[in-house]
Design a protein around this motif. Structure first.
Motif, mmCIF file in Angstrom:
data_model
loop_
_atom_site.group_PDB
_atom_site.id
_atom_site.type_symbol
_atom_site.label_atom_id
_atom_site.label_comp_id
_atom_site.label_asym_id
_atom_site.label_seq_id
_atom_site.Cartn_x
_atom_site.Cartn_y
_atom_site.Cartn_z
ATOM 1 N N UNK A 1 48.865 -8.576 3.838
ATOM 2 C CA UNK A 1 49.048 -8.507 2.204
ATOM 3 C C UNK A 1 48.365 -7.082 1.863
ATOM 4 N N UNK A 2 47.239 -6.722 2.612
ATOM 5 C CA UNK A 2 46.403 -5.552 2.252
ATOM 6 C C UNK A 2 47.313 -4.244 2.575
ATOM 7 N N UNK A 3 48.164 -4.264 3.872
ATOM 8 C CA UNK A 3 49.113 -3.226 4.108
ATOM 9 C C UNK A 3 50.333 -3.149 3.155
ATOM 10 N N UNK A 4 50.614 -4.357 2.636
ATOM 11 C CA UNK A 4 51.920 -4.073 1.758
ATOM 12 C C UNK A 4 51.381 -3.821 0.492
ATOM 13 N N UNK A 5 50.218 -4.015 0.138
ATOM 14 C CA UNK A 5 49.490 -3.620 -1.257
ATOM 15 C C UNK A 5 49.552 -2.099 -1.203
ATOM 16 N N UNK A 6 49.020 -1.623 -0.131
ATOM 17 C CA UNK A 6 48.761 0.171 -0.039
ATOM 18 C C UNK A 6 50.183 0.601 -0.033
ATOM 19 N N UNK A 7 51.082 0.118 0.843
ATOM 20 C CA UNK A 7 52.477 0.720 0.936
ATOM 21 C C UNK A 7 52.988 0.801 -0.603
ATOM 22 N N UNK A 8 52.919 -0.387 -1.193
ATOM 23 C CA UNK A 8 53.437 -0.004 -2.500
ATOM 24 C C UNK A 8 52.929 1.150 -3.432
ATOM 25 N N UNK A 9 51.476 0.911 -3.333
ATOM 26 C CA UNK A 9 50.743 1.958 -4.169
ATOM 27 C C UNK A 9 51.016 3.089 -3.473
ATOM 28 N N UNK A 10 51.251 3.550 -2.162
ATOM 29 C CA UNK A 10 51.760 4.956 -1.771
ATOM 30 C C UNK A 10 52.959 5.271 -2.062
ATOM 31 N N UNK A 11 53.866 4.533 -2.140
ATOM 32 C CA UNK A 11 55.391 4.763 -2.437
ATOM 33 C C UNK A 11 55.439 5.131 -3.847
ATOM 34 N N UNK A 12 54.805 4.383 -4.716
ATOM 35 C CA UNK A 12 54.967 4.841 -6.079
ATOM 36 C C UNK A 12 54.105 6.093 -6.422
ATOM 37 N N UNK A 13 53.211 6.327 -5.544
ATOM 38 C CA UNK A 13 52.311 7.579 -5.686
ATOM 39 C C UNK A 13 53.188 8.784 -5.185
ATOM 40 N N UNK A 14 53.995 8.760 -4.016
ATOM 41 C CA UNK A 14 54.889 9.638 -3.670
ATOM 42 C C UNK A 14 56.045 9.946 -4.586
ATOM 43 N N UNK A 15 56.279 8.963 -5.098
ATOM 44 C CA UNK A 15 57.587 9.141 -6.264
ATOM 45 C C UNK A 15 57.070 10.185 -7.280
ATOM 46 N N UNK A 16 55.648 9.693 -7.879
ATOM 47 C CA UNK A 16 55.022 10.640 -8.983
ATOM 48 C C UNK A 16 54.772 12.013 -8.521
ATOM 49 N N UNK A 17 54.329 12.056 -7.095
ATOM 50 C CA UNK A 17 53.874 13.357 -6.557
ATOM 51 C C UNK A 17 55.206 14.150 -6.395
ATOM 52 N N UNK A 18 56.242 13.700 -5.856
ATOM 53 C CA UNK A 18 57.510 14.345 -6.086
ATOM 54 C C UNK A 18 58.109 15.181 -7.503
ATOM 55 N N UNK A 19 57.827 13.924 -8.289
ATOM 56 C CA UNK A 19 58.259 14.559 -9.630
ATOM 57 C C UNK A 19 57.281 15.665 -10.178
ATOM 58 N N UNK A 20 55.910 15.383 -9.669
ATOM 59 C CA UNK A 20 55.133 16.606 -10.333
ATOM 60 C C UNK A 20 55.375 17.945 -9.417
ATOM 61 N N UNK A 21 55.983 17.752 -8.094
ATOM 62 C CA UNK A 21 56.231 19.045 -7.454
ATOM 63 C C UNK A 21 57.518 19.564 -8.072
ATOM 64 N N UNK A 22 58.491 18.811 -8.553
ATOM 65 C CA UNK A 22 59.609 19.185 -9.077
ATOM 66 C C UNK A 22 59.444 19.972 -10.465
ATOM 67 N N UNK A 23 58.676 19.389 -11.169
ATOM 68 C CA UNK A 23 58.386 19.906 -12.502
ATOM 69 C C UNK A 23 57.626 21.026 -12.731
#
Length: 433
Positions: free
Chosen positions: A230-252
């Motif tokens: 559960x700790x691993x899945x918790x972190x992966x959801x966090x990093x997945x959404x983090x990456x989407x936000x990071x890519x949006x930041x890089x794009x803009x």
């Protein structure tokens, strides 16, 4: 010391360890934040279309580094392998420094820059994971709730100093010189480990022995334990959404800020804002939240904030809104999620605090990155833009909320069982998952 006790609920026998941990975290995150804007500028310069490949390189590098790390952990004491790892990073920084000075600028940008991006992405996770593994090993769950918020303040201050150094000197110093600043801070981190008290409490005689076991046991323990999984899945959801936000930041940022020095300075200023807000939350809120409401409530605040942030971007996909979301989200990540998540590891046995935790915090983190990176490109190919991807992230945050509450309840049960098993001392080698 009276002033310190007004900020944090610290006992006399804990003061030395607390202050050393504060300094330790300061130099680790300070060193990282000196070079983080350089990494982020490389990502923005190469474009969103190239980021998934660099994330794939990061995952491969993380897999190799994890195998080496687990092997070293099994055969060395923590007081030996942690400084060794930091000094290996220092040697790497000196190599990058020389290459940046000697290679032609065109080759630095086309060849060395993506390699440096991958290296920093691997380094930053291991640098912070080793620090928090030691903290989870030395401090008990009860101490973690009281002290981890203040310890995290050290990292936030380091982030402010590191970001300010890069923001103020970007365009004035060559990129290579910032690497030497990071190297000096990492050497201080290695020295902190050397003098860190193993027995700052009289009843705690932490043995300085190798962790033992096989290097692959971190993975097998995660597969067998619902809590670790559960700790691993918790972190992966966090990093997945983090990456989407990071890519949006890089794009803009690439589209709206054309000058590379301006982009680097803008990203460094975001880091400064993140760490300033983080410190305020850590000083006045983090410890109190965990003490009054528990780990689960503290953890769930991050996915709730993320949900509101993605909704805001869905309605207004502009750089100002995204920058505000990134600042608040990352501040909550450092000030609330990180200390609370580290308390979750204090109930594990020592081997899992280094092997399983190391695998979750590094390889698991980058697996989430990979899913986020390639899914972002796929979603764009399917016709979803900034707005559509933001709305798609909202249901993920609902799953994340439920997982946060379950982990908080499970940690409380395991901590209580640990106290019952060892009433005299809730030691570092207690409850199994």
């Amino acid at each position: 010391m009276n002033a310190l006790r007004k900020i944090v609920d610290v006992r006399d026998e804990e003061v030395r360890a607390l202050l050393l941990a504060f300094v330790f975290n300061f130099v680790v995150l300070g060193g990282y934040y000196v070079i983080r804007p350089i990494r982020d500028e490389i990502g923005a310069d190469r474009g969103v279309e190239n980021l998934p490949w660099m994330y794939t390189g990061t995952l491969i590098g993380m897999l190799i580094a994890n195998a080496l790390y687990a092997s070293i952990v099994a055969h060395m004491s923590r007081r030996r392998f942690i400084p060794m790892a930091y000094r290996f990073a220092i040697a790497n920084l000196f190599i990058f420094f020389l290459l940046m000075r000697l290679m032609p600028a065109a080759q630095v940008r086309s060849i060395l820059a993506p390699i440096f991006f991958i290296w920093v992405s691997v380094f930053n996770l291991f640098a912070t994971t080793m620090f928090w593994s030691l903290m989870a090993d030395v401090f008990t769950p009860q101490q973690g709730k009281r002290l981890f918020g203040f310890i995290a303040v050290g990292g936030s201050l380091g982030g402010i100093v590191g970001g300010f150094v890069t923001s103020s000197l970007a365009g004035k110093l060559s990129t290579a010189l910032f690497l030497l600043i990071t190297a000096a801070m990492l050497e201080i981190a290695a020295q902190c480990v050397r003098v860190f008290p193993a027995d700052f409490r009289k009843q705690d005689q932490a043995p300085e022995q190798p962790i033992g076991g096989k290097f692959w046991e971190g993975a097998t323990h995660i597969a067998r334990s619902p809590y670790l999984l559960a700790l691993a899945v918790f972190l992966m959801i966090y990093t997945l959404t983090n990456t989407w936000a990071y890519f949006q930041q890089a794009d803009l940022t690439k589209n709206q800020l054309q000058d590379r020095a301006v982009r680097t300075s803008f990203l460094a200023n975001i880091d400064i804002a993140v760490n300033t807000i983080t410190i305020l939350i850590q000083i006045f809120l983090t410890g109190r939240l965990m003490k009054w409401f528990g780990v689960g409530v503290t953890l769930v605040l991050m996915p709730l904030l993320s949900a509101f942030g993605f909704v805001a971007i869905g309605f207004a996909p502009v750089l100002a809104v995204l920058a505000t979301f990134q600042i608040l989200r990352r501040a909550a990540g450092f000030a609330l999620l990180r200390p609370a998540r580290e308390v979750l590891f204090t109930v594990l046995r020592r081997e899992d605090k280094y092997k399983a935790k190391g695998l979750i915090d590094t390889f698991g983190y980058r697996v989430g990155d990979q899913i986020g990176a390639w899914s972002y490109g796929l979603l764009r190919w399917l016709g979803l833009g900034l707005v559509g991807i933001s709305w798609l992230a909202v249901p993920l945050t609902a799953i994340w909320c439920g997982l946060s509450m379950w982990l908080g309840r499970k940690q409380r049960v395991m901590a209580e069982a640990r106290l019952q098993m060892q009433p005299a001392y809730a030691g570092a080698s207690a409850a199994k998952t």
